[in-house]
Scaffold this motif. Structure first.
Motif, PDB file in Angstrom:
ATOM      1  N   TRP A  26       0.826  -1.206   0.000  1.00 30.01           N
ATOM      2  CA  TRP A  26       0.000   0.000   0.000  1.00 30.01           C
ATOM      3  C   TRP A  26       0.857   1.252   0.000  1.00 30.01           C
ATOM      4  CZ3 TRP A  26      -0.684   4.115   3.338  1.00 30.01           C
ATOM      5  CH2 TRP A  26      -1.793   4.916   3.068  1.00 30.01           C
ATOM      6  N   SER A  34       0.980   6.624  -1.329  1.00 24.59           N
ATOM      7  CA  SER A  34       1.055   7.927  -0.689  1.00 24.59           C
ATOM      8  C   SER A  34       1.860   8.914  -1.500  1.00 24.59           C
ATOM      9  CB  SER A  34       1.668   7.807   0.705  1.00 24.59           C
ATOM     10  OG  SER A  34       2.960   7.262   0.585  1.00 24.59           O
ATOM     11  N   ASN A  35       2.645   8.408  -2.464  1.00 24.17           N
ATOM     12  CA  ASN A  35       3.410   9.336  -3.285  1.00 24.17           C
ATOM     13  C   ASN A  35       2.537  10.120  -4.233  1.00 24.17           C
ATOM     14  OD1 ASN A  35       5.993   9.226  -2.453  1.00 24.17           O
ATOM     15  ND2 ASN A  35       6.635   7.636  -3.853  1.00 24.17           N
ATOM     16  N   GLN A  51       0.090  11.949  -3.723  1.00 25.48           N
ATOM     17  CA  GLN A  51      -0.261  13.299  -3.311  1.00 25.48           C
ATOM     18  C   GLN A  51       0.688  14.307  -3.900  1.00 25.48           C
ATOM     19  OE1 GLN A  51      -1.173  10.794  -1.469  1.00 25.48           O
ATOM     20  NE2 GLN A  51      -2.070  11.370   0.473  1.00 25.48           N
ATOM     21  N   MET A  52       1.933  13.879  -4.146  1.00 24.16           N
ATOM     22  CA  MET A  52       2.905  14.852  -4.587  1.00 24.16           C
ATOM     23  C   MET A  52       2.766  15.197  -6.040  1.00 24.16           C
ATOM     24  SD  MET A  52       6.416  14.453  -2.692  1.00 24.16           S
ATOM     25  CE  MET A  52       6.824  12.868  -3.315  1.00 24.16           C
ATOM     26  N   VAL A  53       2.116  14.331  -6.835  1.00 25.79           N
ATOM     27  CA  VAL A  53       2.020  14.682  -8.239  1.00 25.79           C
ATOM     28  C   VAL A  53       0.874  15.648  -8.471  1.00 25.79           C
ATOM     29  CG1 VAL A  53       2.970  12.477  -8.913  1.00 25.79           C
ATOM     30  CG2 VAL A  53       0.524  12.775  -8.902  1.00 25.79           C
ATOM     31  N   VAL A  54       0.337  16.176  -7.372  1.00 29.24           N
ATOM     32  CA  VAL A  54      -0.795  17.086  -7.475  1.00 29.24           C
ATOM     33  C   VAL A  54      -0.434  18.327  -8.266  1.00 29.24           C
ATOM     34  CG1 VAL A  54      -2.233  18.603  -6.072  1.00 29.24           C
ATOM     35  CG2 VAL A  54      -1.876  16.277  -5.361  1.00 29.24           C
ATOM     36  N   CYS A  55       0.848  18.739  -8.181  1.00 31.26           N
ATOM     37  CA  CYS A  55       1.161  20.089  -8.624  1.00 31.26           C
ATOM     38  C   CYS A  55       1.639  20.185 -10.061  1.00 31.26           C
ATOM     39  CB  CYS A  55       2.228  20.673  -7.714  1.00 31.26           C
ATOM     40  SG  CYS A  55       1.829  20.429  -6.002  1.00 31.26           S
ATOM     41  N   LEU A 106      -7.115  20.853  -6.478  1.00 36.93           N
ATOM     42  CA  LEU A 106      -6.864  20.081  -5.267  1.00 36.93           C
ATOM     43  C   LEU A 106      -8.014  19.141  -4.993  1.00 36.93           C
ATOM     44  CD1 LEU A 106      -4.539  20.320  -3.218  1.00 36.93           C
ATOM     45  CD2 LEU A 106      -6.126  21.483  -1.728  1.00 36.93           C
ATOM     46  N   PHE A 143      -7.789  15.072  -5.044  1.00 35.84           N
ATOM     47  CA  PHE A 143      -8.050  14.311  -3.843  1.00 35.84           C
ATOM     48  C   PHE A 143      -9.230  13.374  -4.025  1.00 35.84           C
ATOM     49  CE2 PHE A 143      -5.070  14.833  -0.692  1.00 35.84           C
ATOM     50  CZ  PHE A 143      -4.586  16.122  -0.684  1.00 35.84           C
ATOM     51  N   VAL A 202      10.989  10.337  -6.496  1.00 32.51           N
ATOM     52  CA  VAL A 202      10.563  11.196  -5.386  1.00 32.51           C
ATOM     53  C   VAL A 202      11.219  12.566  -5.511  1.00 32.51           C
ATOM     54  CG1 VAL A 202      10.687  11.479  -2.901  1.00 32.51           C
ATOM     55  CG2 VAL A 202      10.112   9.276  -3.832  1.00 32.51           C
ATOM     56  N   THR A 254       9.610  14.581  -8.321  1.00 36.89           N
ATOM     57  CA  THR A 254       8.246  15.003  -7.989  1.00 36.89           C
ATOM     58  C   THR A 254       8.271  16.165  -7.001  1.00 36.89           C
ATOM     59  OG1 THR A 254       7.885  12.622  -7.994  1.00 36.89           O
ATOM     60  CG2 THR A 254       5.991  13.995  -7.586  1.00 36.89           C
ATOM     61  N   VAL A 255       9.188  16.112  -6.028  1.00 35.06           N
ATOM     62  CA  VAL A 255       9.297  17.243  -5.096  1.00 35.06           C
ATOM     63  C   VAL A 255       9.723  18.497  -5.846  1.00 35.06           C
ATOM     64  CG1 VAL A 255      10.603  18.137  -3.147  1.00 35.06           C
ATOM     65  CG2 VAL A 255       9.747  15.818  -3.081  1.00 35.06           C
ATOM     66  N   LEU A 301       8.904  19.578  -8.563  1.00 29.12           N
ATOM     67  CA  LEU A 301       7.861  20.273  -9.310  1.00 29.12           C
ATOM     68  C   LEU A 301       7.176  21.332  -8.461  1.00 29.12           C
ATOM     69  CD1 LEU A 301       6.410  17.164 -11.048  1.00 29.12           C
ATOM     70  CD2 LEU A 301       7.591  19.006 -12.156  1.00 29.12           C
ATOM     71  N   ASN A 302       7.467  21.331  -7.157  1.00 30.13           N
ATOM     72  CA  ASN A 302       6.840  22.314  -6.285  1.00 30.13           C
ATOM     73  C   ASN A 302       7.578  23.634  -6.324  1.00 30.13           C
ATOM     74  OD1 ASN A 302       4.676  20.817  -4.730  1.00 30.13           O
ATOM     75  ND2 ASN A 302       6.393  19.440  -4.578  1.00 30.13           N
ATOM     76  N   MET A 361       2.969  20.082   1.753  1.00 27.14           N
ATOM     77  CA  MET A 361       2.500  18.771   1.294  1.00 27.14           C
ATOM     78  C   MET A 361       3.650  17.821   0.945  1.00 27.14           C
ATOM     79  SD  MET A 361      -0.753  17.718  -0.559  1.00 27.14           S
ATOM     80  CE  MET A 361      -0.911  18.970  -1.777  1.00 27.14           C
ATOM     81  N   PRO A 362       4.656  18.269   0.163  1.00 27.02           N
ATOM     82  CA  PRO A 362       5.772  17.353  -0.088  1.00 27.02           C
ATOM     83  C   PRO A 362       6.446  16.898   1.188  1.00 27.02           C
ATOM     84  CG  PRO A 362       5.974  19.291  -1.468  1.00 27.02           C
ATOM     85  CD  PRO A 362       4.837  19.533  -0.567  1.00 27.02           C
ATOM     86  N   VAL A 387       4.291  14.225   2.912  1.00 27.70           N
ATOM     87  CA  VAL A 387       4.267  12.963   2.175  1.00 27.70           C
ATOM     88  C   VAL A 387       5.618  12.255   2.250  1.00 27.70           C
ATOM     89  CG1 VAL A 387       3.993  11.949  -0.098  1.00 27.70           C
ATOM     90  CG2 VAL A 387       2.447  13.710   0.645  1.00 27.70           C
ATOM     91  N   MET A 391       6.207  10.792   5.699  1.00 24.97           N
ATOM     92  CA  MET A 391       5.458   9.554   5.905  1.00 24.97           C
ATOM     93  C   MET A 391       6.072   8.401   5.141  1.00 24.97           C
ATOM     94  SD  MET A 391       1.425  10.438   6.282  1.00 24.97           S
ATOM     95  CE  MET A 391       1.147  10.233   4.570  1.00 24.97           C
ATOM     96  N   ALA A 392       6.469   8.654   3.890  1.00 23.07           N
ATOM     97  CA  ALA A 392       7.069   7.590   3.087  1.00 23.07           C
ATOM     98  C   ALA A 392       8.354   7.094   3.749  1.00 23.07           C
ATOM     99  CB  ALA A 392       7.369   8.103   1.677  1.00 23.07           C
TER     100      ALA A 392
END
Lengths: 517, 507
Positions: free
Chosen positions: A10, A14-15, A17-21, A95, A99, B17, B20-21, B23-24, B388-389, B392, B395-396
């Motif tokens: 699982w 959680s990764n 969430q980061m491709v949101v932007c 967002l 989500f 990872v 992806t970070v 991109l912020n 947010m990054p 996340v 947690m990862a």
């Protein structure tokens, strides 16, 4: 299963969430529009509304789903629910939409969990990462195509595939009514799953309505159970009534169907899905070029609109006969028929059903009208279940999935997404190939030299299309060339996988023993 | 090694990872007139490309040192120059003198992020992979899991790919140094470490353990024979590398002095902004920064720093061992961070790197420390809109550590390497049996406090009279945690007896 493997499998989600932007595609606007339509307008207007070009073209359950979502959306940003706000996209809207996909994926995770329970797999090694259950859960949860399409490109395929996998799992667990119910619901969420409906229909009829077989495996006509047929029919009827009933009452069924099945669109999408028609189109183009060069064809007879100009419209082929929707339907039916016959005459239980389902999905992809390249996921995901159980299926799966995923590359074309799609593709490909190779290391190697060569050829193709081509002079003259090359190259691989799967299904010996269903 | 493909997958996960970070947002995005570290790096490319070497560190009409003047050693300048050449090839507007100030665009951001990725890929990531492959006494799976956890460490990813810096270069060189020195390639190791120091002067935090370890090795080999030869060779390597890096600046005395003045700004005071060290926390109660004169502050921080790191360094010199070396790196860097002059909150990364190196030996405490170190960066990350990054990635990272090392099962005294210490204490206090449980409770309290503070900082507004309340609280809590870790690591180092080394490693 203890917590550990579930946690491990699982974790990757959680990764997301980061491709949101990242930048947003038109799909955001499509779904925003549908949120607006279902929220602000009465039901009678849903399938008539045409302020935006992105009209509602999914069945009613999806529209209800958007309606429910819109009630949550209004707490994020009220403006997105205005039908007139075309191309509205605030950060809160994005967002919320992102989500909502992640949230709905919970159903997908549950379905994967159920599928893993159905896999018994041999005990290869004591290690967790070598167990078929673990490999399957990673292959499904980390599926590159699903990640790209759902979380970067934005669609709701996650929970829809969850429904499909759940219905498959229920059929494996012999809970046929639930399986039928979930599939009926799924059909009314997204009608593309009609592609695999024949498999469901034949399987349920053959293996559920006929409760027993003769000793040699053939059908025993007197074991037909009316009760089961009627209950199945009732389930499907009730679900359809719930979905289409309101529109039947409003006499809007023809309008709904015309929205659901828009045949005015062309044979191929703007970017050709790598199916049989892509090869057909390519052949036609090659022949026309050769014909022009050798003066067999008159340049004035060639229609102006090129097939690869990116416009979605009706057009004619130049050398080969043109293709109509009816032709594609007939071709699809002919392609599906042998697998359906196999399912009927040599039933092999749920696994046979799964293979037939994959073949139906793949055949429809190969010969369908206006197929989108995302439809390859319909074949890839069910096939993942087959891949962890037999070496032959594993090798077909790997070819199908690698080429299928590569064919999704043109969906992401901006520069910031380039490293992501390459990294994710490499991750998934390396993992799938190495884990399946380890799982089946005691059997013969998964790929022969030809297949290895073909798969390795994807690397140079990518380099040429994305890195070399933009700097050459051909970029101006033939801007569609990378798309054409990608499409044709992948079509070869997918056709090969389809063919191999068919052969293995037809050649497989029927199950000898009878099984009381 | 077998299972090379698993290592490839781990590296690919790390890269995914990171990108992806990236991109912020970055530091100072859209915030004229000063912007942030991103603009500083772009400005250095502009300066190094357009001006001759002699003017890089001097104030002039073309080079206004008040606007992000160069304050890192020459290797950073050379790296900026290299990037500037590439930038010139793609789009000269990015580094045009004067006119490119505050230049911001999607393409430029892509370019800058790519430079960080390439530097990382060339220097830091291979070092991590090689380090994990060279670990002894653990299974291949554990090595790969170790690499995954190190590559997922949030602090470095967020600072390098979010806030925007090139820490991976200096930390990567330092890691090559550690590798070289641990594997008995002392010359190469010290060369790599000199490159690290010449990239960022903060690497001097690590210099004492390197010095003591190498000195201890020389003593062991005998100062009359091989040891002396080694000492001379090392000295020559160090001097040669420094001369090579500083060559353009050794031509005039004034050049060298000016660079040194830029690198060590002693006039800037005991600390700047909020940082999780002793002086800032002490300042909350007693404004020492304003009370004491500047030179007293200098002497005080000097004394405290050296007093706190002396025991570990002396032990390392007398008993050089690879494990002791890495632990001393941790405690030394932590001492410097807590007590030194002009420390920035990003310097916690200098402590995090050695802690990552002992992750496989003391997983529980290392994971705890790395979580606190990321938490201590919270005010900075919030300013850059990287909430947010950071959530996340943290947690990862946490999930990766928990599943790879089963850290919650490794909290016994023996696992925490506190056995010899508690035996010694039990000689005087027979009832001292609760050490392991106490540490578990402290962990729980620490995590709950961190989560609560994060939630409060994000959701609530600080009161009018105390606008910096939350950042000060974050720094204070982190400082307390760091003090605890300082005590813990020093205890392990001092009580790491010979019997400890004979015990079989449990993997």
């Amino acid at each position: 299963m203890d917590v550990g493997p579930r946690l491990k499998a699982w974790k990757p989600r959680s990764n997301h969430q980061m491709v949101v932007c990242i930048h947003h595609s038109t799909d955001f606007e499509v779904h925003r529009n549908w949120l607006a339509i279902t929220h602000s307008l009465p039901i009678s207007q849903w399938y008539y509304e045409a302020t935006s070009e992105w009209t509602l073209d999914y069945p009613p359950f999806f529209a209800w789903f958007e309606y429910i979502l819109s009630h949550v959306a209004k707490y994020f940003d009220q403006e997105m629910l205005n039908v007139r706000n075309l191309n509205y996209s605030s950060s809160r809207t994005l967002l919320f939409q992102r989500f909502s996909v992640i949230f709905m994926d919970v159903l997908f995770v549950y379905a994967v969990h159920e599928c893993c329970k159905c896999i018994d797999g041999k005990k290869v090694g004591k290690e967790l990462t070598e167990k078929p259950k673990f490999i399957l859960s990673v292959l499904l949860l980390w599926n590159f195509g699903l990640l790209i399409v759902d979380h970067i490109h934005f669609q709701y395929n996650g929970f829809l595939f969850g429904l499909m996998l759940l219905s498959i799992a229920r059929l494996f667990q012999k809970r046929h009514m639930e399986g039928a119910f979930f599939f009926a619901v799924l059909l009314h969420f997204k009608h593309i799953y009609l592609y695999v409906a024949p498999a469901y229909g034949v399987y349920l009829l053959r293996s559920y309505c006929f409760t027993a077989n003769k000793p040699d495996g053939s059908i025993r006509w007197n074991s037909f159970s009316f009760v089961r047929v009627i209950s199945l029919g009732l389930v499907v009827f009730l679900v359809s009534a719930l979905s289409l009933g309101p529109f039947l009452a409003l006499n809007q069924l023809p309008q709904v169907f015309s929205r659901l099945f828009p045949f005015k669109r062309g044979l191929c999408h703007a970017y050709w899905a790598p199916n049989f028609w892509a090869l057909y189109n390519a052949l036609d183009k090659v022949l026309s070029v050769i014909g022009l060069k050798l003066k067999f064809l008159d340049p004035n007879n060639i229609p102006k609109a090129s097939m690869t100009s990116g416009l979605v419209q009706q057009f004619q082929h130049t050398v080969l006969p043109s293709v109509t929707p009816l032709t594609t339907l007939i071709c699809t039916l002919i392609a599906i028929l042998p697998s359906i016959f196999c399912l009927w005459f040599k039933p092999q239980g749920p696994r046979g059903f799964l293979r037939c389902l994959t073949l139906c999905a793949l055949s429809s992809f190969m010969f369908g009208w206006h197929v989108h390249e995302k439809a390859i996921l319909l074949a890839i995901l069910p096939m993942s279940l087959l891949s962890v159980q037999k070496a032959g299926d594993a090798s077909i799966f790997l070819i199908l999935t690698t080429t299928g995923h590569y064919s999704l590359f043109p969906l992401l074309f901006t520069a910031p997404e380039l490293p992501i799609k390459i990294l994710l593709m490499l991750l998934f490909t390396i993992y799938s190939i190495s884990s399946l190779k380890t799982l089946f290391r005691k059997e013969k190697p998964l790929f022969n030299w030809m297949e290895t060569f073909y798969l390795l050829g994807l690397g140079p193709l990518e380099v040429c299309c994305e890195f070399v081509f933009p700097f050459t002079s051909w970029k101006v003259k033939y801007p569609f060339l990378p798309l054409l090359l990608t499409s044709v190259y992948c079509a070869v691989g997918i056709t090969y996988a389809w063919f191999k799967l068919y052969v293995s299904v037809l050649i497989d010996p029927p199950v000898g023993k009878t099984k009381k269903q | 090694m077998e299972k090379w493909y698993l290592m490839t997958i781990v590296v690919l996960i790390g890269l995914t990872v990171r990108w992806t970070v990236s991109l912020n947002s970055y530091s100072g995005a859209g915030k004229p007139p000063m912007f942030g570290d991103y603009e500083a790096q772009r400005h250095w490319q502009e300066i190094t490309f357009n001006l001759p070497v002699k003017q890089w560190y001097f104030n002039s009409s073309d080079n206004n040192l008040q606007y992000w003047g160069l304050d890192y050693p020459p290797l950073t300048a050379y790296h900026s120059l290299l990037c500037a050449y590439v930038a010139k090839f793609i789009n000269p507007d990015w580094i045009a003198l004067h006119t490119s100030r505050g230049y911001e665009s999607q393409a430029h951001k892509l370019f800058m992020r790519t430079t960080v990725l390439i530097a990382d890929l060339l220097i830091y990531i291979p070092a991590v992979v090689l380090y994990c492959c060279c670990l002894k006494d653990i299974s291949t799976k554990k090595k790969i899991a170790n690499a995954l956890c190190i590559l997922l460490y949030p602090g470095l990813i967020l600072i390098d790919y979010g806030h925007f810096q090139y820490n991976s270069v200096s930390l990567g060189f330092a890691l090559w140094g550690v590798l070289g020195v641990s594997c008995d390639w002392d010359l190469l190791g010290s060369l790599a470490f000199c490159l690290a120091i010449n990239y960022k002067q903060m690497e001097l935090y690590h210099s004492l353990p390197f010095f003591c370890f190498l000195l201890g090795k020389c003593f062991k080999k005998g100062l009359k024979g091989k040891g002396f030869v080694l000492l001379v060779k090392l000295a020559c390597t160090v001097v040669a590398s420094f001369v090579l890096c500083w060559l353009p600046f050794f031509t005039e005395r004034e050049q060298t002095l000016q660079v040194l003045r830029r690198l060590f700004p002693v006039d800037r005071g005991l600390f700047e902004d909020k940082v999780a060290n002793i002086w800032c926390s002490f300042n909350v109660f007693l404004k020492i920064r304003d009370i004491l004169p500047r030179h007293i502050q200098l002497i005080m921080s000097f004394c405290f720093t050296f007093l706190s790191l002396l025991p570990a360094c002396i032990k390392l010199t007398l008993q050089p061992s690879s494990k002791g070396f890495r632990l001393t790196l941790v405690s030394c860097a932590l001492s410097f961070f807590l007590f030194s002059f002009q420390v920035h909150e990003k310097s916690i990364l200098l402590v995090s790197l050695p802690v990552c190196l002992v992750l496989s030996e003391i997983p529980f405490m290392s994971t705890w420390f790395l979580l606190v170190s990321t938490f201590s960066l919270l005010p900075l990350l919030l300013k850059d809109e990287l909430l947010m990054p950071s959530v996340v990635t943290t947690m990862a990272f946490f999930i990766a550590c928990v599943t790879s090392f089963s850290i919650f099962e490794k909290t016994s005294e023996e696992e925490l390497q506190l056995k010899s210490f508690s035996i010694s204490v039990r000689k005087y206090l027979p009832c001292f049996t609760f050490l392991s449980r106490m540490i578990q409770y402290l962990f729980l309290i620490s995590v709950i406090t961190m989560v609560l503070l994060t939630l409060m900082t994000v959701t609530l507004d600080p009161p009018q009279k105390l606008p910096d309340l939350f950042s000060v609280l974050v720094c204070f809590v982190s400082c307390l945690n760091f003090l605890f870790f300082l005590v813990y690591f020093n205890i392990i180092i001092m009580w790491d007896s010979k019997s400890g080394r004979n015990q079989k490693k449990i993997s």
